[in-house]
Every structure is written in C-alpha cells, then in structure tokens.
Design an enzyme around this catalytic site. Structure first.
Site, short mmCIF file in Angstrom:
data_model
loop_
_atom_site.label_atom_id
_atom_site.label_comp_id
_atom_site.label_asym_id
_atom_site.label_seq_id
_atom_site.Cartn_x
_atom_site.Cartn_y
_atom_site.Cartn_z
N GLU B 62 75.98 -27.14 -18.01
CA GLU B 62 75.52 -26.59 -19.28
C GLU B 62 74.93 -25.20 -19.13
O GLU B 62 75.07 -24.35 -20.00
CB GLU B 62 74.48 -27.53 -19.92
CG GLU B 62 75.07 -28.78 -20.56
CD GLU B 62 75.51 -29.84 -19.57
OE1 GLU B 62 75.20 -29.71 -18.35
OE2 GLU B 62 76.17 -30.81 -19.98
N HIS B 131 71.03 -39.41 -25.36
CA HIS B 131 72.20 -38.86 -26.06
C HIS B 131 71.99 -38.74 -27.56
O HIS B 131 72.81 -38.17 -28.24
CB HIS B 131 73.42 -39.79 -25.92
CG HIS B 131 74.05 -39.80 -24.59
ND1 HIS B 131 73.60 -40.55 -23.56
CD2 HIS B 131 75.14 -39.13 -24.11
CE1 HIS B 131 74.37 -40.37 -22.50
NE2 HIS B 131 75.31 -39.51 -22.80
#
Lengths: 342, 326
Positions: B62, B131
């Site tokens: 990321e 998540h």
C-alpha cells in the site's frame, strides 16, 4: 557485487575524464556547501536559528552524484542531509539562509516547511520528506511517470542507511525492480542512524547486498571520494537512462558531527573514532589530489575560501535583513483553484 | 442525452473509462486492477482497452501504491490509485496524510498532486474488524485532500469524474455493499458534479437527517417508515466530507429545528460530532432539540452475522433517534 570498500586517503580517478576547470568546480562546490553548513551550526549556537541538520562529511558522494546527473532535466528526490547535493543542483546559500531564518521569499516552501527539505520545481528537485524513506516510493513513482511518457529522464533518490530499515525502502525498490524503472537510489551509509549503529539496523555487511533481492544492480563506492562517486553514479545513471533499470548505490561515508543541532554524539561514539574519520575528510582528500596534480596551491585555496566566505556572509546578511512572512502566509491555499494554471 | 439506470459499479467504471479516454495522463494502478479487473470488478476490461502501461497491477504494498502515485503526480501524470479497502489505507497513511495532502502547502505550490485514491469502505459483509470499518472521517480530519463519499450511481459518476479532472488530491471512498445499487445517470461524457456540494435527497419539514454513503440508504428507509407515522424527514446527503458543505443543512434546520446525523463511522470524534458542533454555533436560535447521532457501536466490528449487524446503524435506529427529537 563489489566487496567492502577500503576507505582510503587517496582519490581514485580511474575512468574519470573531467577537465581542470570542472575538477576545480567540484572542489568549489564542496567547500561552498561545507562553509554554508558550518555557518549554520554557528548561527544555531548563537541562538539565531531553531535547528540544523548537517551534511558535513557527505560532500563527496553528493557533489559526485549531482554532477553525474543531467542537472535541470533529471529528477532528484533528496533527503535532509543533502545540502551539498541541493547546492550543486542550483540551490544557493542565500536560499538556505532564508530557509533557516524562516524569512519571506524563501523559495522552496514560502518558509512554511522546515529547512533542509529541498524542493524546487525549476531545479528538478521533488518534495523531500521528514519521515524517513517515504521518498523512495515517491521517486519510484516519478521514475514510472518518466517511463510512461517515454522520456529518458532519470530519477535519483537519496537516503541514509538507517532509513533502509523502513518498509518504504523495500516497497519502492521492489516496484522499481519489477518495472525496470529509471531510478538510482543512493544510500549514504554514515554508520549511525542518530545513535544507533549500522550493525543494529541490518544483519548484512553492506546495504548494497540487498540489491539482488529487488532484481536491480548494486554498487558500493567510497562516498568520501568525489571522483569515485562521480564514476559509479555516472554508470548507474547511464544504465537507468538506457533502459537497464534501477541501481542501489551505497556510498560509504561518515558524519563527523552530531545528527542534528539537538543531539550530543559524545554519548554514542568515541572521539578517537571521529578523529580517524576526519583524516578521511572528502574535501581534504580531494584538495590533496588537486595539489598533487598541480591544479591547486595555497593561493588558489585561499582565493576559493574567500570567495565562498563572501557569498555566505552576504547570504546571511541578506537573510537576517529580510522580513518575516506576513501572518496570512500561514493560510496559503491548500488547494489549487480551478482557474489557476501552472 | 438520456439518463439511464446503471449500478454504482457501472457508474464508476464509466467515469474511469471516460476520463482515461479524455486524458492520456490518467492511469490506474493497484492490487488486482489489471488481469482480474479490480477486486470489485470496476476496471474489468480496462487492461485490454488501455494496455498494461496505463493499467498497472501492483505488488501488495500500500505504501508504494500511494507513495508512487504521489511521485507520479508531482512528475506530471494523473494517477488513479486503488487501495482494496480503506482499512488497508492505514498502511499508506504517511504517503496520504504527510505527502499527498501536504505537498502543495509545504512546497509553496510548486507541486500539485493531481491524484485520486479510490478505495472501498464499510461493514456488513462479515469481514471482521480489520476490513470492515468506515474510517473515512479520519482522513477528512486533515486539511489538504478532498474526501468523496458518494451514495448513488449518479453521484459516483459525476464525483469521480470531477475528482480525476481536479488538480488536487482526492480520497474517493466507495461503499463495498452498495456497488449494485442502481439509479439514472447521464451518458454525457462531460457530466461532472461540483466538488464539495451536498445534496438534498428527500424533502421534509419535520426533521433534518444529515448523512452520506451507506447512511443515505438507511436514512431513506427510515424516512419511509417515519412517513407512515406522519413525520417528514429532509435528508441532506453530504457527498463530500472535505470540503464539507453544511449550508443546505443550516437552511433545512431553519425549517425543521431538529437534526439527526447518521453515519457508519465510529461515534467518537465523528462527522456527527462536527455537524452538531457547527449547528450549535450557527443555528443556536433555531434549536428545538439536541442533535442526535446514529453511528456504529464504539467497538471493533465483530464477525458473526447477527452481532455485526447489531453493531452497525440501521433504519430502525434512525427512526428511534428521530422520535426522540420530534
């Protein structure tokens, strides 16, 4: 992969074909950066400025690297120890003095960012960072942009060996390896990340030993030798420009001063060690080399020192006399208005 | 050109495709965006249409997705980077907060960062606490980037196109459970919505519901139930958390004198807190009741179906909150 470089007292000019004028220009750049940096320490100790992070001792790799670039065309993404590098790119003592005094007209940030965060669109210096190693993914992105546009522009990014412990370093170079990006990553290994020695940062002897895991070239150079640095960087930049992908260049060097104006290096290393490294000072070594080649004598050295001193004096005086930014400068627009063009 | 009902997924896809056709500096990168066509199939077919140079699968990293987008944007391209979920954006927080949002300010406007980070948000799919949160408000805390939170296909298309065309960085947050929602959307390739304008999604005189994203869906359902009880809710969809446009909220509040803020984010230091603070500053004389907030429970989101749903807002919780103030 090169083996461990013996830090020597000589200069290795193998394969370096620079004329006398250019050699003296390199020397002048090194002295100019050193004296600007030293003056900044003095200003800090006089209580005139808030903070200084120094590049003393790193001038060899930085000037060698900058001169190996196509300056004004290639991109550089520098870190806070790169005063000499930035000055070789076109940043001036006057710019730096405006920055450390936080005065109006400071060209890189309008005096809103800390000093030593070198950034100039005109000089091809992309933004630089405080959290270490974040510049590596960004530089990989800049290199990707150049590649996507089909340019032969190379991006050079610099950091210290402590920063190679960050995930950014791995993610950025992995990305550069996967896409064969035109990137040269210079790690200026000065043995200490503030107080933590390199053997507590990594279990391999050399930063450049990690290059194979990214599938990129690695090179080790004596960073206190400006000509060896120039040669190794020229090779890496040429490889990048010709589509050969990225290189991880490790420049072995030393920081003979504390990390910043706010720490005392006597707590973490001996004076003997520092003195030993001072004998390998990149400016003294290059000076001895130029003397041996008959390009420099006492008189010429004095002339350069005086010229540099005058420039630094004038830069300091101008910055001290300059006004502070007006209060409304803190409200500089965060967003670019729709109708504003570059 | 006629509006035609399409899904949010199709709207996002059309916006990206049109902008990539319009401007060759626009390219996309992220995990799974290429061969697989995107985790949520938004970029399906893009690799064939635009080629691997402009549709780039990235490593699972990321920091480099966001960080290299910042670099590419400074160097003159217009990246649209995709992070699989906003919950993974924490791994790229430094690139987003310290760089994407600050470069223009810190370096005196020398560099702008014309990039978009597309990411998904939200719970309700049994994906557990790492998540499923909706932490977009956290990013809206920092000045220097726009935060888009569309709740309809119409808004998703117009807002994404505006984000890509704008020279400033945008965090574009799509709700992972709403991609199949359908509404009429113009085909016009120059259909672009203004940045930072909220929108009245339902008119009513009795209470102002301020919401965004998934909250819009819950609020619309709540309004239908309230209508049966004779309560007409006016629903203001913020659409952007930055710039935050509260003018329509103030206007509505002058009429209703009551407000409930609905969001999927956690309740502490939330959009609800911000809206309530601004209302009491600007609208004190119009206030007939305390501002109520409906948000997720102040917990990590649990996995098991029933307790996950229990931890999230829903129409019933909104109805109950409204009934406390009318």
């Amino acid at each position: 992969m090169a083996t461990d470089v013996q830090i020597a007292h000589q200069i290795d000019d193998t394969g370096v074909d620079l004329d006398a004028k250019l050699l003296l220009e390199l020397y002048w750049q090194m002295v100019r950066a050193r004296r600007t940096d030293e003056r900044t320490w003095v200003l800090h100790r006089q209580g005139k400025i808030a903070f200084h992070i120094s590049g003393i001792g790193h001038e060899g790799i930085q000037i060698g690297a900058a001169y190996a670039m196509r300056r004004g065309y290639d991109y550089a993404q520098l870190y806070y120890r790169d005063l000499a590098f930035a000055m070789a790119m076109g940043y001036t003592p006057h710019d730096f003095m405006l920055s450390i005094f936080g005065k109006a007209g400071e060209p890189t940030s309008g005096a809103r960012q800390m000093p030593s965060h070198f950034s100039s669109r005109a000089l091809g210096m992309l933004s630089s960072s405080s959290p270490v190693a974040t510049q590596v993914p960004q530089a990989a992105g800049a290199a990707l942009a150049c590649k996507l546009r089909g340019e032969d522009r190379v991006t050079v990014v610099t950091l210290g060996e402590g920063s190679t412990s960050e995930g950014d370093f791995y993610e950025g170079l992995n990305w550069a390896g996967v896409h064969k990006l035109p990137l040269v990553c210079i790690v200026q290994n000065n043995i200490y990340a503030i107080s933590v020695p390199v053997h507590l940062q990594m279990a391999v002897p050399n930063v450049a030993d990690r290059a194979p895991m990214f599938g990129i070239a690695g090179a080790i150079v004596d960073g206190n030798d400006v000509l060896a640095s120039y040669r190794v960087m020229s090779e890496a930049i040429q490889r990048a420009r010709e589509g050969g992908g990225a290189t991880l260049v490790e420049a072995k060097t030393y920081r003979p001063v504390p990390h910043s104006s706010d720490d005392d290096d006597r707590t973490y290393r001996t004076r003997d060690e520092v003195e030993t490294w001072k004998q390998r000072d990149p400016i003294l070594r290059f000076q001895a080399y130029l003397r041996e080649r008959g390009l420099l004598d006492d008189e010429a050295i004095d002339e350069i020192e005086q010229r540099v001193r005058q420039e630094v004096d004038e830069a300091q005086a101008a910055a001290e006399a300059a006004p502070y930014p007006p209060a409304e400068d803190a409200l500089y627009p965060l967003f670019k208005p729709l109708d504003e063009t570059d | 050109m006629a509006d035609r009902p399409i899904t949010i997924r199709e709207a996002l896809s059309a916006a990206l495709r049109e902008e990539m056709q319009r401007d060759e500096r626009v390219f996309i990168m992220g995990e799974e965006v290429g061969v697989w066509g995107g985790t949520y199939a938004v970029t399906r077919g893009f690799l064939d249409e635009f080629g691997a140079k402009r549709v780039r699968d990235t490593p699972i990293a990321e920091m480099v997705i966001a960080g290299s987008a910042v670099g590419a944007a400074m160097a003159g391209l217009r990246p649209v980077a995709e992070l699989m979920t906003i919950n993974f954006a924490f791994l790229a927080l430094d690139a987003i907060v310290n760089h994407m949002a600050k470069v223009r300010y810190m370096f005196n406007g020398q560099f702008t960062v014309p990039m978009v980070i597309r990411t998904t948000t939200g719970g309700g799919k049994q994906l557990g606490a790492t998540h499923s949160h909706a932490p977009e408000v956290l990013f809206a805390h920092f000045p220097g980037m726009y935060v888009a939170v569309p709740g309809t296909a119409y808004d998703a298309k117009g807002m994404l196109k505006a984000s890509i065309r704008d020279d400033n960085p945008v965090l574009f947050v799509e709700h992972s459970t709403m991609l199949q929602r359908r509404s009429p959307v113009p085909d016009d390739p120059d259909f672009v919505l203004p940045i930072g304008k909220s929108d009245i999604k339902r008119e009513g005189d009795d209470v102002t519901i301020v919401t965004f994203g998934k909250g819009l869906e819950w609020s619309m359902a709540a309004a239908e139930q309230l209508e049966k009880d004779g309560i007409e809710a006016e629903i203001v969809d913020l659409r952007w958390l930055r710039p935050l446009d509260l003018e329509p909220v103030f206007e509505s509040f002058k009429k209703t004198n009551r407000c409930v803020v609905v969001e999927e984010s956690l309740p502490m230091f939330s959009v609800g807190a911000e809206v309530a603070a601004q209302l009491q500053n600007e609208m004190f004389d119009y206030m007939d009741a305390p501002v109520k907030r409906v948000a997720a429970m102040d917990n990590p989101l649990p996995y098991s179906r029933e307790i996950e749903l229990m931890a999230l807002p829903d129409a019933q919780k909104i109805v109950a909150a409204v009934k406390e103030v009318v």
